[in-house]
Design a protein around this motif. Sequence first.
Motif, short mmCIF file in Angstrom:
data_model
loop_
_atom_site.label_atom_id
_atom_site.label_comp_id
_atom_site.label_asym_id
_atom_site.label_seq_id
_atom_site.Cartn_x
_atom_site.Cartn_y
_atom_site.Cartn_z
N ALA A 235 34.55 47.14 40.31
CA ALA A 235 34.54 48.69 40.00
C ALA A 235 35.67 49.25 40.91
CB ALA A 235 33.14 49.18 40.53
N TRP A 236 36.06 48.72 42.06
CA TRP A 236 37.15 49.43 42.99
C TRP A 236 38.38 48.90 42.13
CZ3 TRP A 236 38.73 47.30 48.49
CH2 TRP A 236 39.61 48.05 48.94
N LEU A 237 38.62 47.72 41.61
CA LEU A 237 39.78 47.48 40.85
C LEU A 237 40.12 48.60 39.74
CD1 LEU A 237 40.18 43.75 41.24
CD2 LEU A 237 41.50 45.39 42.42
N GLU A 238 39.00 48.73 38.95
CA GLU A 238 39.06 49.48 37.96
C GLU A 238 39.38 51.13 38.14
OE1 GLU A 238 36.52 49.12 33.81
OE2 GLU A 238 35.20 49.96 35.62
N ALA A 239 38.69 51.73 39.46
CA ALA A 239 39.12 52.90 39.86
C ALA A 239 40.65 52.72 40.38
CB ALA A 239 38.39 53.14 41.15
N LEU A 240 41.23 51.59 40.72
CA LEU A 240 42.59 51.74 41.04
C LEU A 240 43.37 51.48 39.79
CD1 LEU A 240 42.46 49.54 44.06
CD2 LEU A 240 42.75 52.08 44.24
N GLY A 241 42.84 51.35 38.71
CA GLY A 241 43.76 51.07 37.47
C GLY A 241 44.23 49.68 37.65
N LEU A 242 43.65 48.61 38.16
CA LEU A 242 44.02 47.21 38.26
C LEU A 242 43.28 46.32 37.53
CD1 LEU A 242 44.99 47.16 42.16
CD2 LEU A 242 46.60 47.47 40.32
N ARG A 243 43.75 45.49 36.57
CA ARG A 243 43.21 44.46 35.92
C ARG A 243 43.14 43.17 36.72
NH1 ARG A 243 41.21 43.65 30.82
NH2 ARG A 243 41.39 41.45 30.14
N PRO A 244 41.98 42.51 37.05
CA PRO A 244 41.97 41.34 37.88
C PRO A 244 42.27 40.02 36.89
CG PRO A 244 39.94 41.99 37.34
CD PRO A 244 40.66 43.34 36.79
N ASP A 245 42.85 38.95 37.30
CA ASP A 245 43.14 37.93 36.55
C ASP A 245 41.95 37.18 36.20
OD1 ASP A 245 46.01 38.05 36.48
OD2 ASP A 245 45.68 37.86 38.71
N LEU A 246 40.93 37.33 37.30
CA LEU A 246 39.64 36.79 37.03
C LEU A 246 38.42 37.67 37.76
CD1 LEU A 246 40.03 32.96 38.61
CD2 LEU A 246 39.61 33.55 36.13
N VAL A 247 37.23 37.53 37.20
CA VAL A 247 36.08 38.39 37.36
C VAL A 247 34.91 37.02 37.82
CG1 VAL A 247 34.40 40.15 37.26
CG2 VAL A 247 36.57 40.21 36.04
N VAL A 248 34.80 37.16 39.09
CA VAL A 248 33.82 36.11 39.42
C VAL A 248 32.54 36.65 40.11
CG1 VAL A 248 33.42 33.99 40.93
CG2 VAL A 248 35.61 34.48 39.87
N GLY A 249 31.30 36.27 39.89
CA GLY A 249 29.96 36.59 40.51
C GLY A 249 28.74 36.25 39.84
N ASP A 250 27.59 36.51 40.35
CA ASP A 250 26.52 36.36 39.80
C ASP A 250 25.89 37.89 39.03
OD1 ASP A 250 25.60 37.97 41.90
OD2 ASP A 250 24.67 36.52 43.03
N PHE A 251 26.80 38.71 39.56
CA PHE A 251 26.67 39.95 38.90
C PHE A 251 25.15 40.84 39.13
CE2 PHE A 251 29.56 37.93 35.70
CZ PHE A 251 30.59 38.33 36.22
#
Length: 205
Positions: free
Chosen positions: A35-51
Motif C-alpha cells: 500500500a505504501w509503494l502504491e501511494a508513492l507510485g512505485l511498482r514492486p518487483d515482488l509482493v511477499v506475505g501471508d496478506f
Amino acid sequence: MKERYCCIVGAGERTAALPRTGPGDLLVAADGGFAWLEALGLRPDLVVGDFDSMEPPGSRPDAVRLPKEKDETDTMAALRLGRERGYRNFRIYGGTGGRFDHTLANLQILAWLARRGERGWLYGAGWTATAIMDGVLDFGAEHRGMISVFAHSDEALGVNLEGLKYPLRNAALENTFALGVSNEFTGVPARVSVRRGTLLVIWQN
C-alpha cells in the motif's frame, strides 16, 4: 562495480526515508508494504506475505503467498527471496513502529546478515540502524545528532569509537549493559569498529 540492493518495504510506520532503487536493484513489498509503494507510485518487483494486513494482490505473477502459520516474518521471507536472487545488501523500510516485537525482529535481521558477511539497514522515524561483525563502519563529517552502539553477541571485544564525543579504545561491551548508548557526532569523520563480535549501531538521520 555498483553494489546492488534489495529494498524491502513492510507494513510498519511510513518514514521520511523513502524506498529508493536504481538499475539492478530489487524492490519487494512485504505484505502491507504494498500500500505504501502504491501511494508513492512505485511498482514492486515482488509482493511477499501471508496478506494478513492487506487484500491479496489477486493474480499478480510477482506475488509470493506465504502460509499464515510460519517460523519467520514476512520481512525475513522477503529477505530470503532476495538472497536467492543473489542480493547481499538489504534496505528495510516500514519495518519499525506498530508492534515492538516486529521492530526487534528486524533489528535481529541486521545481526543475522552481518554474521554472514552481508549488510542490512533498517530505517525508522528519524533514525537508521545497521550491524557489523568483526568490522568497521565509517561516517562522514556531515553526520549530526546521537549515535548508540550495542553488543548483539554476548560480548563485543576490541570496540573502538573514534571521532565521537565519547571515544572508546579497545573496549569490551556486553549485551546486558548499554555502555555505548547516547554518544554524539562532533562534525568530523567518525568510525565504529569491533575486533571480535557483533555490534548493533543506531544513529539519527
